[in-house]
Motif scaffolding. Structure first.
Motif, PDB file in Angstrom:
ATOM      1  N   UNK A  34       0.855  -1.250   0.013  1.00 53.19           N
ATOM      2  CA  UNK A  34       0.158   0.091  -0.108  1.00 53.19           C
ATOM      3  C   UNK A  34       0.866   1.262   0.053  1.00 53.19           C
ATOM      4  N   UNK A  35       2.208   1.057   0.059  1.00 50.59           N
ATOM      5  CA  UNK A  35       3.069   2.247   0.196  1.00 50.59           C
ATOM      6  C   UNK A  35       4.345   1.966  -0.735  1.00 50.59           C
ATOM      7  N   UNK A  36       5.001   2.961  -0.801  1.00 51.48           N
ATOM      8  CA  UNK A  36       6.309   2.859  -1.803  1.00 51.48           C
ATOM      9  C   UNK A  36       7.656   3.059  -0.715  1.00 51.48           C
ATOM     10  N   UNK A  37       8.628   2.473  -1.252  1.00 52.30           N
ATOM     11  CA  UNK A  37       9.766   2.795  -0.426  1.00 52.30           C
ATOM     12  C   UNK A  37      10.204   4.200  -0.307  1.00 52.30           C
ATOM     13  N   UNK A  38      10.490   4.664   0.705  1.00 54.53           N
ATOM     14  CA  UNK A  38      10.833   6.169   0.845  1.00 54.53           C
ATOM     15  C   UNK A  38       9.682   7.001   1.368  1.00 54.53           C
ATOM     16  N   UNK A  39       8.605   6.119   1.512  1.00 56.03           N
ATOM     17  CA  UNK A  39       7.227   7.077   2.312  1.00 56.03           C
ATOM     18  C   UNK A  39       7.217   7.131   3.781  1.00 56.03           C
ATOM     19  N   UNK A  40       6.887   8.220   4.251  1.00 58.67           N
ATOM     20  CA  UNK A  40       6.898   8.492   5.685  1.00 58.67           C
ATOM     21  C   UNK A  40       5.768   7.593   6.278  1.00 58.67           C
TER      22      UNK A  40
END
Length: 275
Positions: free
Chosen positions: A186-192
């Motif tokens: 549900x997220x990408x690498x680098x997301x907070x």
């Protein structure tokens, strides 16, 4: 006379730690052939040459790795100055070529078949190898005073199962799959992310099981969406330092340290053996 182009190095494994070694060897002038699993499971995918298995190519800090079908195609890629990667977990390519050196960078915490007969210079990264028996030299991979130490006799430290501390966080940084199924990110690498936030889901035969962030920070690593996982499988890594966004896309200090030790170890063996 510089003979580096004739000194083929095979590296087993293309994950983020192995990539630090592969990158350094390539920049030092060695042709490198990476042997990987058919379905790599790197967490820090943006700094892992193993991603070339899926995407055809993978670029890390200006160095490109190209997925190939066989040894003949690997030679063509190496001739262009890129790194070649072959899905060959059992090292079948060794029936066609004897490399100048072989490095086992799988980091499986055990030896998956590497031995001193595979090349004149053999190096194992981390636990599972006995220097002087399984391989010529072992490189310590445990963070701390001995990280990167070249071991000429015996073993590296045993795996503790606890990640290195960052801002006081250790095991909390790493997230494991809560169930067996297919991971959907549900997220990408680098997301907070925030503690308790849903970052992924594992799709099972009975529905979805949420994967939640264990602490606030930057999502430094996340396994490829669509990957089949088992319960307890490592799937994500959070860095509590929200200011360290760029670290998600560069080779880590640990990987660079180990890579430097591998380079030193190979030069030591070359000096000792005379070729």
């Amino acid at each position: 006379m510089l003979r580096r182009k004739e000194q083929l190095i095979i590296v087993r494994g293309g994950g983020d730690i192995a990539t630090g070694t592969i990158h350094k060897l390539h920049r030092s002038g060695y042709p490198v052939l990476v042997l990987e699993h058919e379905y790599p499971s790197a967490i820090r995918r943006h700094v892992a040459f193993s991603e070339a298995v899926y995407d055809g190519t993978s670029e890390v800090e200006g160095v490109r790795c190209v997925n190939v079908r066989d040894y003949e195609e690997a030679l063509q890629v190496l001739e262009t100055g890129d790194i070649a990667l072959l899905a060959d977990p059992n090292c079948q390519v060794l029936h066609q070529v004897r490399p100048w050196a072989l490095v086992d960078g799988i980091l499986a915490k055990k030896n998956l078949g590497t031995n001193r007969q595979m090349a004149d210079k053999t190096i194992g990264l981390g636990p599972g190898f006995c220097a002087g028996k399984d391989v010529d030299l072992v490189i310590e991979t445990m963070r701390g005073h001995n990280l990167g130490r070249i071991i000429g006799s015996g073993y590296a430290l045993a795996d503790t199962g606890v990640p290195g501390l960052i801002c006081g966080y250790g095991k909390e940084r790493v997230i494991h799959s809560p169930a067996k199924g297919i991971l959907i990110s549900r997220h990408q690498i680098g997301d907070k992310v925030k503690q308790g936030e849903k970052i992924a889901a594992v799709v099972t035969g009975h529905g979805e099981v949420a994967v939640e962030a264990t602490l606030d920070g930057i999502l430094r690593g996340l396994i490829r969406s669509g990957y089949p996982v088992t319960e307890g499988f490592k799937i994500a890594d959070i860095d509590p330092r929200e200011s360290e966004f760029e670290n998600c896309f560069t080779i880590s200090d640990k990987a660079r340290c180990i890579g430097g030790s591998v380079l030193e170890a190979l030069m030591y063996l070359e000096e000792k053996q005379g070729y």
